[in-house]
Motif scaffolding. Structure first.
Motif, PDB file in Angstrom:
ATOM      1  N   ALA A 114      14.652   5.703 -14.962  1.00 51.81           N
ATOM      2  CA  ALA A 114      13.463   4.974 -15.411  1.00 51.81           C
ATOM      3  C   ALA A 114      12.880   4.139 -14.273  1.00 51.81           C
ATOM      4  O   ALA A 114      11.654   4.061 -14.110  1.00 51.81           O
ATOM      5  CB  ALA A 114      13.820   4.072 -16.599  1.00 51.81           C
ATOM      6  N   ILE A 115      13.747   3.536 -13.466  1.00 51.16           N
ATOM      7  CA  ILE A 115      13.274   2.775 -12.304  1.00 51.16           C
ATOM      8  C   ILE A 115      12.550   3.692 -11.330  1.00 51.16           C
ATOM      9  O   ILE A 115      11.483   3.342 -10.801  1.00 51.16           O
ATOM     10  CB  ILE A 115      14.458   2.075 -11.606  1.00 51.16           C
ATOM     11  N   TYR A 116      13.105   4.875 -11.082  1.00 51.39           N
ATOM     12  CA  TYR A 116      12.454   5.852 -10.201  1.00 51.39           C
ATOM     13  C   TYR A 116      11.082   6.230 -10.764  1.00 51.39           C
ATOM     14  O   TYR A 116      10.105   6.338 -10.017  1.00 51.39           O
ATOM     15  CB  TYR A 116      13.319   7.109 -10.072  1.00 51.39           C
ATOM     16  N   GLY A 117      11.021   6.468 -12.071  1.00 45.12           N
ATOM     17  CA  GLY A 117       9.758   6.865 -12.681  1.00 45.12           C
ATOM     18  C   GLY A 117       8.708   5.771 -12.583  1.00 45.12           C
ATOM     19  O   GLY A 117       7.542   6.044 -12.267  1.00 45.12           O
ATOM     20  N   VAL A 118       9.106   4.528 -12.840  1.00 40.47           N
ATOM     21  CA  VAL A 118       8.162   3.407 -12.747  1.00 40.47           C
ATOM     22  C   VAL A 118       7.690   3.225 -11.316  1.00 40.47           C
ATOM     23  O   VAL A 118       6.498   2.985 -11.061  1.00 40.47           O
ATOM     24  CB  VAL A 118       8.819   2.109 -13.280  1.00 40.47           C
ATOM     25  N   VAL A 152       9.567   9.251 -18.642  1.00 37.91           N
ATOM     26  CA  VAL A 152      10.495   9.962 -19.533  1.00 37.91           C
ATOM     27  C   VAL A 152      11.076  11.183 -18.824  1.00 37.91           C
ATOM     28  O   VAL A 152      12.284  11.456 -18.904  1.00 37.91           O
ATOM     29  CB  VAL A 152       9.786  10.387 -20.833  1.00 37.91           C
ATOM     30  N   SER A 153      10.234  11.915 -18.101  1.00 39.91           N
ATOM     31  CA  SER A 153      10.695  13.079 -17.346  1.00 39.91           C
ATOM     32  C   SER A 153      11.738  12.677 -16.309  1.00 39.91           C
ATOM     33  O   SER A 153      12.764  13.353 -16.144  1.00 39.91           O
ATOM     34  CB  SER A 153       9.504  13.760 -16.661  1.00 39.91           C
ATOM     35  N   MET A 213       6.154  19.171 -18.981  1.00 39.91           N
ATOM     36  CA  MET A 213       5.957  18.046 -19.891  1.00 39.91           C
ATOM     37  C   MET A 213       4.965  17.042 -19.317  1.00 39.91           C
ATOM     38  O   MET A 213       4.193  16.427 -20.045  1.00 39.91           O
ATOM     39  CB  MET A 213       7.288  17.361 -20.211  1.00 39.91           C
ATOM     40  N   THR A 214       4.951  16.905 -17.988  1.00 39.50           N
ATOM     41  CA  THR A 214       3.989  16.011 -17.342  1.00 39.50           C
ATOM     42  C   THR A 214       2.715  16.750 -16.963  1.00 39.50           C
ATOM     43  O   THR A 214       1.609  16.257 -17.188  1.00 39.50           O
ATOM     44  CB  THR A 214       4.610  15.378 -16.085  1.00 39.50           C
ATOM     45  N   MET A 215       2.860  17.948 -16.411  1.00 44.66           N
ATOM     46  CA  MET A 215       1.702  18.673 -15.902  1.00 44.66           C
ATOM     47  C   MET A 215       0.764  19.128 -17.022  1.00 44.66           C
ATOM     48  O   MET A 215      -0.456  19.064 -16.875  1.00 44.66           O
ATOM     49  CB  MET A 215       2.156  19.884 -15.091  1.00 44.66           C
ATOM     50  N   TRP A 250       2.770  19.692 -24.116  1.00 41.84           N
ATOM     51  CA  TRP A 250       3.653  18.859 -23.286  1.00 41.84           C
ATOM     52  C   TRP A 250       4.879  18.348 -24.031  1.00 41.84           C
ATOM     53  O   TRP A 250       5.996  18.338 -23.487  1.00 41.84           O
ATOM     54  CB  TRP A 250       2.864  17.692 -22.703  1.00 41.84           C
ATOM     55  N   TRP A 251       4.713  17.938 -25.307  1.00 40.07           N
ATOM     56  CA  TRP A 251       5.864  17.371 -26.023  1.00 40.07           C
ATOM     57  C   TRP A 251       6.884  18.452 -26.374  1.00 40.07           C
ATOM     58  O   TRP A 251       8.091  18.168 -26.480  1.00 40.07           O
ATOM     59  CB  TRP A 251       5.420  16.612 -27.275  1.00 40.07           C
ATOM     60  N   ALA A 252       6.415  19.699 -26.544  1.00 36.33           N
ATOM     61  CA  ALA A 252       7.348  20.804 -26.786  1.00 36.33           C
ATOM     62  C   ALA A 252       8.162  21.086 -25.522  1.00 36.33           C
ATOM     63  O   ALA A 252       9.374  21.320 -25.598  1.00 36.33           O
ATOM     64  CB  ALA A 252       6.588  22.047 -27.227  1.00 36.33           C
ATOM     65  N   SER A 253       7.498  21.044 -24.363  1.00 34.05           N
ATOM     66  CA  SER A 253       8.227  21.212 -23.102  1.00 34.05           C
ATOM     67  C   SER A 253       9.263  20.109 -22.920  1.00 34.05           C
ATOM     68  O   SER A 253      10.369  20.344 -22.428  1.00 34.05           O
ATOM     69  CB  SER A 253       7.248  21.215 -21.926  1.00 34.05           C
ATOM     70  N   ALA A 254       8.898  18.882 -23.324  1.00 33.05           N
ATOM     71  CA  ALA A 254       9.841  17.764 -23.227  1.00 33.05           C
ATOM     72  C   ALA A 254      11.070  18.007 -24.096  1.00 33.05           C
ATOM     73  O   ALA A 254      12.209  17.760 -23.677  1.00 33.05           O
ATOM     74  CB  ALA A 254       9.149  16.461 -23.626  1.00 33.05           C
ATOM     75  N   LEU A 255      10.858  18.504 -25.308  1.00 37.90           N
ATOM     76  CA  LEU A 255      11.983  18.778 -26.202  1.00 37.90           C
ATOM     77  C   LEU A 255      12.851  19.922 -25.663  1.00 37.90           C
ATOM     78  O   LEU A 255      14.081  19.883 -25.774  1.00 37.90           O
ATOM     79  CB  LEU A 255      11.473  19.123 -27.597  1.00 37.90           C
ATOM     80  N   ILE A 256      12.193  20.926 -25.088  1.00 36.46           N
ATOM     81  CA  ILE A 256      12.945  22.052 -24.504  1.00 36.46           C
ATOM     82  C   ILE A 256      13.825  21.556 -23.371  1.00 36.46           C
ATOM     83  O   ILE A 256      15.016  21.884 -23.288  1.00 36.46           O
ATOM     84  CB  ILE A 256      11.979  23.138 -23.998  1.00 36.46           C
ATOM     85  N   PHE A 257      13.250  20.729 -22.493  1.00 37.61           N
ATOM     86  CA  PHE A 257      14.053  20.254 -21.372  1.00 37.61           C
ATOM     87  C   PHE A 257      15.124  19.265 -21.827  1.00 37.61           C
ATOM     88  O   PHE A 257      16.212  19.217 -21.241  1.00 37.61           O
ATOM     89  CB  PHE A 257      13.166  19.598 -20.307  1.00 37.61           C
ATOM     90  N   LEU A 258      14.843  18.472 -22.850  1.00 32.80           N
ATOM     91  CA  LEU A 258      15.880  17.609 -23.418  1.00 32.80           C
ATOM     92  C   LEU A 258      17.057  18.454 -23.873  1.00 32.80           C
ATOM     93  O   LEU A 258      18.228  18.078 -23.665  1.00 32.80           O
ATOM     94  CB  LEU A 258      15.307  16.812 -24.593  1.00 32.80           C
ATOM     95  N   GLY A 259      16.765  19.596 -24.479  1.00 29.82           N
ATOM     96  CA  GLY A 259      17.830  20.504 -24.890  1.00 29.82           C
ATOM     97  C   GLY A 259      18.654  20.980 -23.707  1.00 29.82           C
ATOM     98  O   GLY A 259      19.892  21.004 -23.769  1.00 29.82           O
TER      99      GLY A 259
END
Length: 278
Positions: A114-118, A152-153, A213-215, A250-259
């Motif tokens: 999260a620090i890296y992302g911010v 989040v990514s 998810m971001t792109m 994007w949110w589906a890609s996020a869920l896929i990568f969370l998996g």
């Protein structure tokens, strides 16, 4: 558990590794966003456009996406470093179980992710302001949305890295495996799939899902923020359809990568329980 998490944070911040990987990721995002903003500002000098094009947004997202590799790397190195320096034995002996150690590392490195992302979001915002001269900046809502998803990514990639490090154990093997797969292997695999009529599969591969998810969000917002005379161009609609409909939302890609991240963590947990640490 709180003691284990605090111990992991002490390990992280007692070395130079965390900021040594943070700086290049943040600078890459700054460069991408600044370049996109500058190129977009050239639109104001074109007679048929006469407005700045918000290219900073998709290029900012590209920079954040590339920067997530540093989040994954720090997660990998944080786990495999203990095996390399033989400190994992002491860590396991002072903890209740090997799973509790892995959970503590996940919490600590998710926080670092999260620090890296911010940091990437802040540097990318600075780059966009510098590149555009403070004019033609994308809408605040669009920018903050991409920043939030980018953070989040970064968190998910750090978790993926922790799982990969626990699974492989060997530091060189885990780092090379991560870089080779994300930068070479998946691209080749995606090309093979597309050439054999399986165009719908590549967006579901790990690196693609983690990037999309971001792109995907940034590209949809970019097309939505285009100046009216560009948005209504007959060239833009098919371009938008071809780019944004190739991947899940994007949110589906996020869920896929969370998996993928959870599967990697589970595999790392199973491997860690079987690994000899004597």
């Amino acid at each position: 558990m709180n003691g284990l998490v605090k111990a992991e944070f002490r390990k992280i911040f007692s070395t130079n590794l965390w900021w040594g990987l943070l700086i290049p990721g943040a600078l890459i995002t700054l460069g991408f966003a600044a370049g996109g903003a500058w190129i977009g500002s050239l639109g104001a000098q074109v007679r048929d456009i006469d407005e700045q094009v918000p290219l900073a947004l998709p290029l900012f997202a590209s920079g954040m996406t590339f920067g997530t590799l540093f989040s994954a790397l720090v997660g990998v190195l944080g786990v495999t470093g203990e095996y390399r320096h033989r400190t994992i034995t002491t860590t396991y002996l002072t903890a209740g179980s090997r799973d509790s150690v892995l959970v503590a590392k996940l919490v600590a490195y998710a926080g670092l992710g999260a620090i890296y992302g911010v940091a990437s979001a802040l540097f990318g915002s600075l780059g966009a302001i510098l590149g555009s001269g403070g004019e033609g900046f994308p809408s605040a809502v669009s920018w903050l949305a991409v920043c939030a998803v980018g953070v989040v990514s970064s968190v998910l990639w750090s978790m993926f890295g922790v799982g990969l490090g626990a699974l492989v154990g060997n530091q060189l093997g885990a780092v090379l495996g991560l870089l080779l797969y994300t930068q070479v292997v998946e691209g080749v695999l995606a090309g093979i799939l597309r050439s054999n009529g399986a165009e719908e599969v590549p967006p579901f591969l790990p690196y693609s899902a983690g990037s999309d998810m971001t792109m995907d969000l940034a590209l949809n917002l970019f097309f939505g923020d285009l100046p009216e005379r560009l948005a209504s161009s007959p060239l833009v609609a098919p371009l938008r359809q071809g780019i944004t409909e190739a991947a899940p939302i994007w949110w589906a890609s996020a869920l896929i990568f969370l998996g993928y991240a959870l599967v990697m963590v589970l595999a790392g947990s199973l491997a860690g329980k079987q690994r000899d640490i004597t």
